[in-house]
Design a protein around this motif. Structure first.
Motif, PDB file in Angstrom:
ATOM      1  N   GLU A 182      10.971   8.117  -0.202  1.00 32.86           N
ATOM      2  CA  GLU A 182      11.668   8.692  -1.349  1.00 32.86           C
ATOM      3  C   GLU A 182      10.830   9.817  -1.933  1.00 32.86           C
ATOM      4  O   GLU A 182       9.601   9.733  -1.977  1.00 32.86           O
ATOM      5  CB  GLU A 182      11.910   7.621  -2.420  1.00 32.86           C
ATOM      6  CG  GLU A 182      12.817   6.478  -1.977  1.00 32.86           C
ATOM      7  CD  GLU A 182      14.242   6.935  -1.713  1.00 32.86           C
ATOM      8  OE1 GLU A 182      14.661   7.938  -2.330  1.00 32.86           O
ATOM      9  OE2 GLU A 182      14.925   6.299  -0.887  1.00 32.86           O
ATOM     10  N   HIS A 183      11.525  10.859  -2.403  1.00 35.13           N
ATOM     11  CA  HIS A 183      10.808  11.971  -3.034  1.00 35.13           C
ATOM     12  C   HIS A 183      10.356  11.568  -4.425  1.00 35.13           C
ATOM     13  O   HIS A 183      11.131  11.065  -5.234  1.00 35.13           O
ATOM     14  CB  HIS A 183      11.713  13.208  -3.120  1.00 35.13           C
ATOM     15  CG  HIS A 183      11.028  14.387  -3.732  1.00 35.13           C
ATOM     16  ND1 HIS A 183      11.365  14.884  -4.984  1.00 35.13           N
ATOM     17  CD2 HIS A 183      10.000  15.157  -3.279  1.00 35.13           C
ATOM     18  CE1 HIS A 183      10.593  15.916  -5.258  1.00 35.13           C
ATOM     19  NE2 HIS A 183       9.766  16.103  -4.258  1.00 35.13           N
ATOM     20  N   GLU A 184       9.063  11.756  -4.701  1.00 33.66           N
ATOM     21  CA  GLU A 184       8.503  11.429  -6.002  1.00 33.66           C
ATOM     22  C   GLU A 184       8.528  12.663  -6.907  1.00 33.66           C
ATOM     23  O   GLU A 184       9.239  12.727  -7.887  1.00 33.66           O
ATOM     24  CB  GLU A 184       7.060  10.906  -5.841  1.00 33.66           C
ATOM     25  CG  GLU A 184       6.954   9.632  -4.998  1.00 33.66           C
ATOM     26  CD  GLU A 184       7.600   8.442  -5.667  1.00 33.66           C
ATOM     27  OE1 GLU A 184       7.412   8.267  -6.884  1.00 33.66           O
ATOM     28  OE2 GLU A 184       8.305   7.676  -4.973  1.00 33.66           O
ATOM     29  N   GLU A 185       7.737  13.677  -6.550  1.00 29.82           N
ATOM     30  CA  GLU A 185       7.706  14.933  -7.298  1.00 29.82           C
ATOM     31  C   GLU A 185       6.906  15.955  -6.505  1.00 29.82           C
ATOM     32  O   GLU A 185       6.052  15.604  -5.693  1.00 29.82           O
ATOM     33  CB  GLU A 185       7.071  14.746  -8.684  1.00 29.82           C
ATOM     34  CG  GLU A 185       5.633  14.221  -8.643  1.00 29.82           C
ATOM     35  CD  GLU A 185       5.036  14.073 -10.024  1.00 29.82           C
ATOM     36  OE1 GLU A 185       5.720  14.378 -11.014  1.00 29.82           O
ATOM     37  OE2 GLU A 185       3.862  13.662 -10.105  1.00 29.82           O
ATOM     38  N   ASP A 186       7.219  17.243  -6.730  1.00 28.89           N
ATOM     39  CA  ASP A 186       6.447  18.351  -6.162  1.00 28.89           C
ATOM     40  C   ASP A 186       6.266  18.234  -4.649  1.00 28.89           C
ATOM     41  O   ASP A 186       5.180  18.483  -4.119  1.00 28.89           O
ATOM     42  CB  ASP A 186       5.075  18.465  -6.835  1.00 28.89           C
ATOM     43  CG  ASP A 186       5.187  18.769  -8.327  1.00 28.89           C
ATOM     44  OD1 ASP A 186       6.165  19.437  -8.709  1.00 28.89           O
ATOM     45  OD2 ASP A 186       4.316  18.322  -9.085  1.00 28.89           O
ATOM     46  N   THR A 226       0.835  -1.196   0.000  1.00 22.88           N
ATOM     47  CA  THR A 226       0.000   0.000   0.000  1.00 22.88           C
ATOM     48  C   THR A 226       0.872   1.249   0.000  1.00 22.88           C
ATOM     49  O   THR A 226       1.817   1.338   0.790  1.00 22.88           O
ATOM     50  CB  THR A 226      -0.907   0.016   1.243  1.00 22.88           C
ATOM     51  OG1 THR A 226      -1.713  -1.162   1.253  1.00 22.88           O
ATOM     52  CG2 THR A 226      -1.809   1.238   1.249  1.00 22.88           C
ATOM     53  N   PRO A 227       0.576   2.240  -0.859  1.00 24.66           N
ATOM     54  CA  PRO A 227       1.351   3.477  -0.821  1.00 24.66           C
ATOM     55  C   PRO A 227       0.937   4.373   0.339  1.00 24.66           C
ATOM     56  O   PRO A 227      -0.244   4.496   0.656  1.00 24.66           O
ATOM     57  CB  PRO A 227       1.018   4.141  -2.166  1.00 24.66           C
ATOM     58  CG  PRO A 227      -0.337   3.627  -2.515  1.00 24.66           C
ATOM     59  CD  PRO A 227      -0.416   2.234  -1.954  1.00 24.66           C
ATOM     60  N   ILE A 228       1.922   4.968   0.977  1.00 21.95           N
ATOM     61  CA  ILE A 228       1.688   5.998   1.993  1.00 21.95           C
ATOM     62  C   ILE A 228       2.478   7.228   1.553  1.00 21.95           C
ATOM     63  O   ILE A 228       3.684   7.137   1.302  1.00 21.95           O
ATOM     64  CB  ILE A 228       2.127   5.548   3.391  1.00 21.95           C
ATOM     65  CG1 ILE A 228       1.427   4.245   3.787  1.00 21.95           C
ATOM     66  CG2 ILE A 228       1.825   6.631   4.429  1.00 21.95           C
ATOM     67  CD1 ILE A 228       1.887   3.684   5.125  1.00 21.95           C
ATOM     68  N   LYS A 229       1.800   8.358   1.453  1.00 22.42           N
ATOM     69  CA  LYS A 229       2.423   9.568   0.933  1.00 22.42           C
ATOM     70  C   LYS A 229       2.363  10.701   1.940  1.00 22.42           C
ATOM     71  O   LYS A 229       1.444  10.790   2.739  1.00 22.42           O
ATOM     72  CB  LYS A 229       1.735  10.012  -0.359  1.00 22.42           C
ATOM     73  CG  LYS A 229       1.783   8.999  -1.483  1.00 22.42           C
ATOM     74  CD  LYS A 229       1.070   9.530  -2.720  1.00 22.42           C
ATOM     75  CE  LYS A 229       1.103   8.520  -3.858  1.00 22.42           C
ATOM     76  NZ  LYS A 229       0.440   9.044  -5.083  1.00 22.42           N
ATOM     77  N   ALA A 230       3.371  11.574   1.874  1.00 21.45           N
ATOM     78  CA  ALA A 230       3.371  12.813   2.653  1.00 21.45           C
ATOM     79  C   ALA A 230       3.728  13.950   1.708  1.00 21.45           C
ATOM     80  O   ALA A 230       4.753  13.890   1.019  1.00 21.45           O
ATOM     81  CB  ALA A 230       4.362  12.749   3.806  1.00 21.45           C
ATOM     82  N   THR A 231       2.879  14.969   1.665  1.00 24.96           N
ATOM     83  CA  THR A 231       3.158  16.162   0.871  1.00 24.96           C
ATOM     84  C   THR A 231       3.738  17.216   1.801  1.00 24.96           C
ATOM     85  O   THR A 231       3.080  17.650   2.748  1.00 24.96           O
ATOM     86  CB  THR A 231       1.882  16.688   0.203  1.00 24.96           C
ATOM     87  OG1 THR A 231       1.323  15.663  -0.629  1.00 24.96           O
ATOM     88  CG2 THR A 231       2.186  17.912  -0.651  1.00 24.96           C
ATOM     89  N   VAL A 232       4.983  17.606   1.544  1.00 27.61           N
ATOM     90  CA  VAL A 232       5.697  18.536   2.422  1.00 27.61           C
ATOM     91  C   VAL A 232       5.719  19.920   1.782  1.00 27.61           C
ATOM     92  O   VAL A 232       6.139  20.075   0.629  1.00 27.61           O
ATOM     93  CB  VAL A 232       7.133  18.048   2.688  1.00 27.61           C
ATOM     94  CG1 VAL A 232       7.854  19.005   3.636  1.00 27.61           C
ATOM     95  CG2 VAL A 232       7.113  16.638   3.283  1.00 27.61           C
ATOM     96  N   THR A 233       5.254  20.905   2.521  1.00 32.89           N
ATOM     97  CA  THR A 233       5.266  22.290   2.053  1.00 32.89           C
ATOM     98  C   THR A 233       5.846  23.191   3.140  1.00 32.89           C
ATOM     99  O   THR A 233       5.852  22.844   4.317  1.00 32.89           O
ATOM    100  CB  THR A 233       3.850  22.776   1.696  1.00 32.89           C
ATOM    101  OG1 THR A 233       3.000  22.656   2.849  1.00 32.89           O
ATOM    102  CG2 THR A 233       3.263  21.982   0.555  1.00 32.89           C
ATOM    103  N   GLN A 234       6.316  24.347   2.705  1.00 36.47           N
ATOM    104  CA  GLN A 234       6.814  25.369   3.629  1.00 36.47           C
ATOM    105  C   GLN A 234       6.446  26.727   3.041  1.00 36.47           C
ATOM    106  O   GLN A 234       6.823  27.052   1.921  1.00 36.47           O
ATOM    107  CB  GLN A 234       8.325  25.253   3.814  1.00 36.47           C
ATOM    108  CG  GLN A 234       8.877  26.125   4.929  1.00 36.47           C
ATOM    109  CD  GLN A 234      10.365  25.869   5.154  1.00 36.47           C
ATOM    110  OE1 GLN A 234      11.113  25.696   4.208  1.00 36.47           O
ATOM    111  NE2 GLN A 234      10.792  25.842   6.406  1.00 36.47           N
ATOM    112  N   GLY A 235       5.645  27.467   3.794  1.00 37.05           N
ATOM    113  CA  GLY A 235       5.160  28.739   3.273  1.00 37.05           C
ATOM    114  C   GLY A 235       4.269  28.561   2.069  1.00 37.05           C
ATOM    115  O   GLY A 235       4.219  29.433   1.198  1.00 37.05           O
TER     116      GLY A 235
END
Length: 248
Positions: free
Chosen positions: A94-98, A55-64
């Motif tokens: 691992e970083h995928e994109e964006d 199963t994929p588990i994703k985290a979208t990381v943003t700053q500002g």
């Protein structure tokens, strides 16, 4: 003529001073902007998550509000409620994109799991926690996903190299109910297979929920760091064990 020359020099010095002040102010503003706390939004493909399937588990990381494609790391710490956090498994994403970081994970048994996304951007650390359900039977049991009462998240920073004979910095981040565990009494209990001695080192709170101490490991080998965190007035007395390797 001499007086005119002096006035010109003074005006030049004043202009340089103003320019330098503006440069320093601009640099300070840039540093303050860069210090904005990052956010990590965790997503699961669907719930309940099937058992024994990748199963994929994703985290979208943003700053500002902007994606962060170069976080120092994103690690998912996962454990089954019945096993407790001491039995957790940590997997680097691992970083995928964006600014999206991903792992593929197989949940071996049904039930309720805790997932923490340990996220480090420069010297800033966040660790949002999520409770998820695995298996149809677990979903049917009517478990309350919002009940995180009493939940503690404790993370020992292990990205540095611990070297025997050199002073090392021990840093732990502690959250309670997804908020920084601040104004607590924290100390590191240090022991190893090479010695029966247990050493206690008091930690200081450097940032909200971040506690640090320094210690010189006498020799290389495996060490156990037992993190004790307390608030006697609230009857909180907890601890979590971590292991590290110390090199020559």
């Amino acid at each position: 003529m001499k007086n005119v020359f002096i006035v010109v020099v003074l005006l030049f010095i004043s202009a340089c001073s103003t320019s330098n002040t503006e440069d320093h102010s601009s640099t300070a503003d840039d540093q303050n902007a860069a210090a904005e706390l990052p956010e990590a939004k965790v997503d699961f493909e669907h719930e309940p998550i099937p058992a024994n399937e990748k199963t994929p588990i994703k985290a979208t990381v943003t700053q500002g509000g902007e994606p962060v494609p170069d976080a120092e790391y994103v690690k998912f710490e996962i454990w089954h409620d019945s096993d407790g956090q001491d039995a957790s498994k940590t997997i680097k994403a691992e970083h995928e994109e964006d600014g999206v970081y991903q792992i593929m994970h197989t949940f071996k048994k049904e039930g309720t799991y805790q997932v923490i996304a340990h996220t480090q951007v420069d010297d800033l650390h966040v660790m949002p926690q999520h409770e998820i359900t695995v298996g149809e039977q677990a979903e049917a049991s009517g478990h309350d996903h919002g009940n995180n009462s009493g939940k503690f998240m404790v993370h020992l920073m292990e990205e540095q190299t611990f070297q025997a004979g050199n002073e090392s910095t021990l840093t732990t981040h502690i959250n309670h109910m997804e908020e920084p565990f601040s104004n607590g009494q924290v100390r590191f209990e240090i022991s190893s297979d090479q010695s029966d001695k247990h050493t206690y080192v008091e930690a200081e709170e450097e940032e909200l929920g971040e506690y640090t101490a320094t210690y010189t490991f006498p020799e290389p080998g495996g060490y156990t760091i037992n993190i004790h965190y307390e608030k006697p007035e609230e009857e909180i007395h907890e601890h979590k064990k971590e292991t590290i390797d110390v090199v020559q």
